[in-house]
Design a protein around this motif. Structure first.
Motif, PDB file in Angstrom:
ATOM      1  N   ARG A 123      20.665 -44.170  -1.027  1.00 26.65           N
ATOM      2  CA  ARG A 123      20.558 -43.036  -0.107  1.00 26.65           C
ATOM      3  C   ARG A 123      19.516 -42.082  -0.655  1.00 26.65           C
ATOM      4  O   ARG A 123      19.534 -41.736  -1.838  1.00 26.65           O
ATOM      5  CB  ARG A 123      21.920 -42.340  -0.005  1.00 26.65           C
ATOM      6  CG  ARG A 123      22.019 -41.278   1.038  1.00 26.65           C
ATOM      7  CD  ARG A 123      22.377 -41.893   2.391  1.00 26.65           C
ATOM      8  NE  ARG A 123      22.879 -40.877   3.294  1.00 26.65           N
ATOM      9  CZ  ARG A 123      22.122 -40.255   4.183  1.00 26.65           C
ATOM     10  NH1 ARG A 123      20.861 -40.542   4.289  1.00 26.65           N
ATOM     11  NH2 ARG A 123      22.643 -39.352   4.981  1.00 26.65           N
ATOM     12  N   LEU A 124      18.611 -41.663   0.212  1.00 24.22           N
ATOM     13  CA  LEU A 124      17.579 -40.711  -0.159  1.00 24.22           C
ATOM     14  C   LEU A 124      17.348 -39.811   1.045  1.00 24.22           C
ATOM     15  O   LEU A 124      17.135 -40.304   2.151  1.00 24.22           O
ATOM     16  CB  LEU A 124      16.288 -41.457  -0.533  1.00 24.22           C
ATOM     17  CG  LEU A 124      15.169 -40.573  -1.050  1.00 24.22           C
ATOM     18  CD1 LEU A 124      14.643 -41.150  -2.338  1.00 24.22           C
ATOM     19  CD2 LEU A 124      14.065 -40.472  -0.037  1.00 24.22           C
TER      20      LEU A 124
ATOM     21  N   VAL B 271      14.600 -33.371  -2.834  1.00 21.65           N
ATOM     22  CA  VAL B 271      14.815 -34.780  -2.515  1.00 21.65           C
ATOM     23  C   VAL B 271      16.076 -35.198  -3.260  1.00 21.65           C
ATOM     24  O   VAL B 271      16.123 -35.142  -4.485  1.00 21.65           O
ATOM     25  CB  VAL B 271      13.617 -35.643  -2.957  1.00 21.65           C
ATOM     26  CG1 VAL B 271      13.899 -37.111  -2.693  1.00 21.65           C
ATOM     27  CG2 VAL B 271      12.355 -35.204  -2.243  1.00 21.65           C
ATOM     28  N   VAL B 272      17.112 -35.580  -2.518  1.00 22.95           N
ATOM     29  CA  VAL B 272      18.377 -36.004  -3.115  1.00 22.95           C
ATOM     30  C   VAL B 272      18.402 -37.527  -3.118  1.00 22.95           C
ATOM     31  O   VAL B 272      18.173 -38.160  -2.087  1.00 22.95           O
ATOM     32  CB  VAL B 272      19.580 -35.439  -2.329  1.00 22.95           C
ATOM     33  CG1 VAL B 272      20.887 -35.901  -2.941  1.00 22.95           C
ATOM     34  CG2 VAL B 272      19.517 -33.920  -2.290  1.00 22.95           C
ATOM     35  N   THR B 273      18.659 -38.099  -4.286  1.00 26.55           N
ATOM     36  CA  THR B 273      18.658 -39.550  -4.449  1.00 26.55           C
ATOM     37  C   THR B 273      20.009 -39.993  -4.981  1.00 26.55           C
ATOM     38  O   THR B 273      20.521 -39.416  -5.942  1.00 26.55           O
ATOM     39  CB  THR B 273      17.558 -39.973  -5.447  1.00 26.55           C
ATOM     40  OG1 THR B 273      16.335 -39.365  -5.058  1.00 26.55           O
ATOM     41  CG2 THR B 273      17.385 -41.463  -5.464  1.00 26.55           C
ATOM     42  N   VAL B 274      20.581 -41.028  -4.349  1.00 25.44           N
ATOM     43  CA  VAL B 274      21.865 -41.580  -4.766  1.00 25.44           C
ATOM     44  C   VAL B 274      21.679 -43.074  -5.000  1.00 25.44           C
ATOM     45  O   VAL B 274      21.079 -43.766  -4.178  1.00 25.44           O
ATOM     46  CB  VAL B 274      22.949 -41.351  -3.690  1.00 25.44           C
ATOM     47  CG1 VAL B 274      24.295 -41.846  -4.174  1.00 25.44           C
ATOM     48  CG2 VAL B 274      23.023 -39.892  -3.311  1.00 25.44           C
ATOM     49  N   SER B 275      22.211 -43.571  -6.119  1.00 27.36           N
ATOM     50  CA  SER B 275      22.077 -44.996  -6.422  1.00 27.36           C
ATOM     51  C   SER B 275      23.367 -45.738  -6.081  1.00 27.36           C
ATOM     52  O   SER B 275      24.423 -45.134  -5.880  1.00 27.36           O
ATOM     53  CB  SER B 275      21.728 -45.198  -7.895  1.00 27.36           C
ATOM     54  OG  SER B 275      22.865 -45.002  -8.694  1.00 27.36           O
ATOM     55  N   HIS B 276      23.283 -47.051  -6.044  1.00 28.71           N
ATOM     56  CA  HIS B 276      24.429 -47.905  -5.722  1.00 28.71           C
ATOM     57  C   HIS B 276      25.553 -47.748  -6.751  1.00 28.71           C
ATOM     58  O   HIS B 276      26.732 -47.807  -6.403  1.00 28.71           O
ATOM     59  CB  HIS B 276      23.971 -49.365  -5.651  1.00 28.71           C
ATOM     60  CG  HIS B 276      25.063 -50.322  -5.312  1.00 28.71           C
ATOM     61  ND1 HIS B 276      25.616 -50.389  -4.056  1.00 28.71           N
ATOM     62  CD2 HIS B 276      25.722 -51.239  -6.071  1.00 28.71           C
ATOM     63  CE1 HIS B 276      26.565 -51.305  -4.050  1.00 28.71           C
ATOM     64  NE2 HIS B 276      26.646 -51.839  -5.257  1.00 28.71           N
ATOM     65  N   SER B 277      25.205 -47.524  -8.006  1.00 27.99           N
ATOM     66  CA  SER B 277      26.210 -47.366  -9.066  1.00 27.99           C
ATOM     67  C   SER B 277      26.835 -45.978  -9.084  1.00 27.99           C
ATOM     68  O   SER B 277      27.698 -45.711  -9.909  1.00 27.99           O
ATOM     69  CB  SER B 277      25.586 -47.640 -10.429  1.00 27.99           C
ATOM     70  OG  SER B 277      25.155 -48.968 -10.505  1.00 27.99           O
ATOM     71  N   GLY B 278      26.389 -45.085  -8.212  1.00 26.75           N
ATOM     72  CA  GLY B 278      27.017 -43.775  -8.111  1.00 26.75           C
ATOM     73  C   GLY B 278      26.332 -42.678  -8.892  1.00 26.75           C
ATOM     74  O   GLY B 278      26.963 -41.690  -9.250  1.00 26.75           O
ATOM     75  N   TYR B 279      25.048 -42.803  -9.158  1.00 23.83           N
ATOM     76  CA  TYR B 279      24.301 -41.741  -9.819  1.00 23.83           C
ATOM     77  C   TYR B 279      23.597 -40.903  -8.764  1.00 23.83           C
ATOM     78  O   TYR B 279      23.092 -41.426  -7.771  1.00 23.83           O
ATOM     79  CB  TYR B 279      23.266 -42.320 -10.789  1.00 23.83           C
ATOM     80  CG  TYR B 279      23.889 -42.901 -12.031  1.00 23.83           C
ATOM     81  CD1 TYR B 279      24.150 -42.101 -13.129  1.00 23.83           C
ATOM     82  CD2 TYR B 279      24.239 -44.242 -12.096  1.00 23.83           C
ATOM     83  CE1 TYR B 279      24.733 -42.629 -14.269  1.00 23.83           C
ATOM     84  CE2 TYR B 279      24.820 -44.777 -13.224  1.00 23.83           C
ATOM     85  CZ  TYR B 279      25.063 -43.960 -14.311  1.00 23.83           C
ATOM     86  OH  TYR B 279      25.646 -44.476 -15.436  1.00 23.83           O
ATOM     87  N   ILE B 280      23.570 -39.587  -8.980  1.00 23.11           N
ATOM     88  CA  ILE B 280      22.958 -38.677  -8.022  1.00 23.11           C
ATOM     89  C   ILE B 280      22.090 -37.675  -8.760  1.00 23.11           C
ATOM     90  O   ILE B 280      22.369 -37.321  -9.908  1.00 23.11           O
ATOM     91  CB  ILE B 280      24.028 -37.953  -7.170  1.00 23.11           C
ATOM     92  CG1 ILE B 280      23.383 -37.179  -6.033  1.00 23.11           C
ATOM     93  CG2 ILE B 280      24.902 -37.064  -8.034  1.00 23.11           C
ATOM     94  CD1 ILE B 280      24.361 -36.704  -4.986  1.00 23.11           C
ATOM     95  N   LYS B 281      21.030 -37.244  -8.094  1.00 21.75           N
ATOM     96  CA  LYS B 281      20.160 -36.206  -8.653  1.00 21.75           C
ATOM     97  C   LYS B 281      19.404 -35.552  -7.511  1.00 21.75           C
ATOM     98  O   LYS B 281      19.359 -36.066  -6.394  1.00 21.75           O
ATOM     99  CB  LYS B 281      19.171 -36.794  -9.655  1.00 21.75           C
ATOM    100  CG  LYS B 281      18.129 -37.688  -9.004  1.00 21.75           C
ATOM    101  CD  LYS B 281      17.089 -38.128  -9.980  1.00 21.75           C
ATOM    102  CE  LYS B 281      16.077 -39.022  -9.272  1.00 21.75           C
ATOM    103  NZ  LYS B 281      14.996 -39.404 -10.131  1.00 21.75           N
ATOM    104  N   ARG B 282      18.837 -34.397  -7.816  1.00 16.73           N
ATOM    105  CA  ARG B 282      17.946 -33.733  -6.865  1.00 16.73           C
ATOM    106  C   ARG B 282      16.643 -33.421  -7.584  1.00 16.73           C
ATOM    107  O   ARG B 282      16.635 -33.087  -8.772  1.00 16.73           O
ATOM    108  CB  ARG B 282      18.572 -32.467  -6.293  1.00 16.73           C
ATOM    109  CG  ARG B 282      18.779 -31.371  -7.306  1.00 16.73           C
ATOM    110  CD  ARG B 282      19.450 -30.158  -6.674  1.00 16.73           C
ATOM    111  NE  ARG B 282      19.927 -29.254  -7.694  1.00 16.73           N
ATOM    112  CZ  ARG B 282      19.337 -28.109  -8.015  1.00 16.73           C
ATOM    113  NH1 ARG B 282      18.253 -27.726  -7.384  1.00 16.73           N
ATOM    114  NH2 ARG B 282      19.836 -27.345  -8.958  1.00 16.73           N
ATOM    115  N   VAL B 283      15.552 -33.570  -6.865  1.00 19.27           N
ATOM    116  CA  VAL B 283      14.223 -33.336  -7.421  1.00 19.27           C
ATOM    117  C   VAL B 283      13.478 -32.441  -6.435  1.00 19.27           C
ATOM    118  O   VAL B 283      13.529 -32.688  -5.222  1.00 19.27           O
ATOM    119  CB  VAL B 283      13.461 -34.667  -7.608  1.00 19.27           C
ATOM    120  CG1 VAL B 283      12.069 -34.425  -8.159  1.00 19.27           C
ATOM    121  CG2 VAL B 283      14.234 -35.605  -8.505  1.00 19.27           C
TER     122      VAL B 283
END
Length: 181
Positions: A96-97, A56-68
């Motif tokens: 974005r998810l 699951v790829v998650t992106v925040s409005h401030s530009g942080y990204i991670k995958r879980v």
């Protein structure tokens, strides 16, 4: 005793005794190598060692990204309260998810019109509550440049020739490119 004291006082004599004893062990127990060493892994890349797993790829409005890993999430039952998917700052929120395989390429479109491509396995891994890593630390973005759109691609590169990408600017300019370009 004099001979032992002479051995202990002479470094060259100690080395000669060790050398002779090792040669005797080699002669008594030595066997030729039965295995053959070959350079068979030279054509392997890092990606070949990465296990295929849904993320699951998650992106925040401030530009942080991670995958879980998707396996960390589960379906909730009746009356469930849900689960916090990402800890963010007060002004930040998830924009974005999506679920993608570790070998799925992802395109990052910047505000300057530059496209960056990364595989999902190269994105920072986190747990469901972590914030992630800032995109400006992952991609070579210039001052004031930010990521505007993120698009996962099909894993099969042969199908890219059939797909198009359309760009539209704030000034009304529209352009369509083949994804294979």
């Amino acid at each position: 005793i004099k001979d032992y004291l002479d051995i202990l006082s002479s470094r060259a004599r100690i080395q000669q005794i060790v050398k002779d004893e090792l040669a005797a062990v080699r002669d008594e127990f030595g066997t030729p190598r039965r295995t053959e060493l070959s350079d068979g892994g030279a054509d392997m890349e890092d990606e070949d060692l990465i296990q295929r797993e849904d993320m699951v790829v998650t992106v925040s409005h401030s530009g942080y990204i991670k995958r879980v890993p998707l396996s960390l999430y589960r379906a909730q039952r009746r009356g469930g309260k849900g689960r916090s998917g990402m800890s963010t700052k007060e002004e930040d929120f998830v924009t974005r998810l999506f679920v993608a395989n570790t070998h799925t390429p992802v395109l990052f479109f910047s505000s300057r019109g530059i496209v960056y491509k990364e595989k999902v396995w190269r994105l920072p891994i986190g747990n469901p509550q972590s914030r992630g890593k800032a995109l400006i630390n992952m991609l070579p973005l210039e001052q004031g440049e930010r990521i505007t759109t993120i698009m996962p691609l099909p894993e099969d590169e042969t199908s890219w020739g059939e797909l198009d990408v359309m760009f539209a600017t704030t000034r009304g300019t529209v352009r369509r490119n083949k994804l294979s370009d």
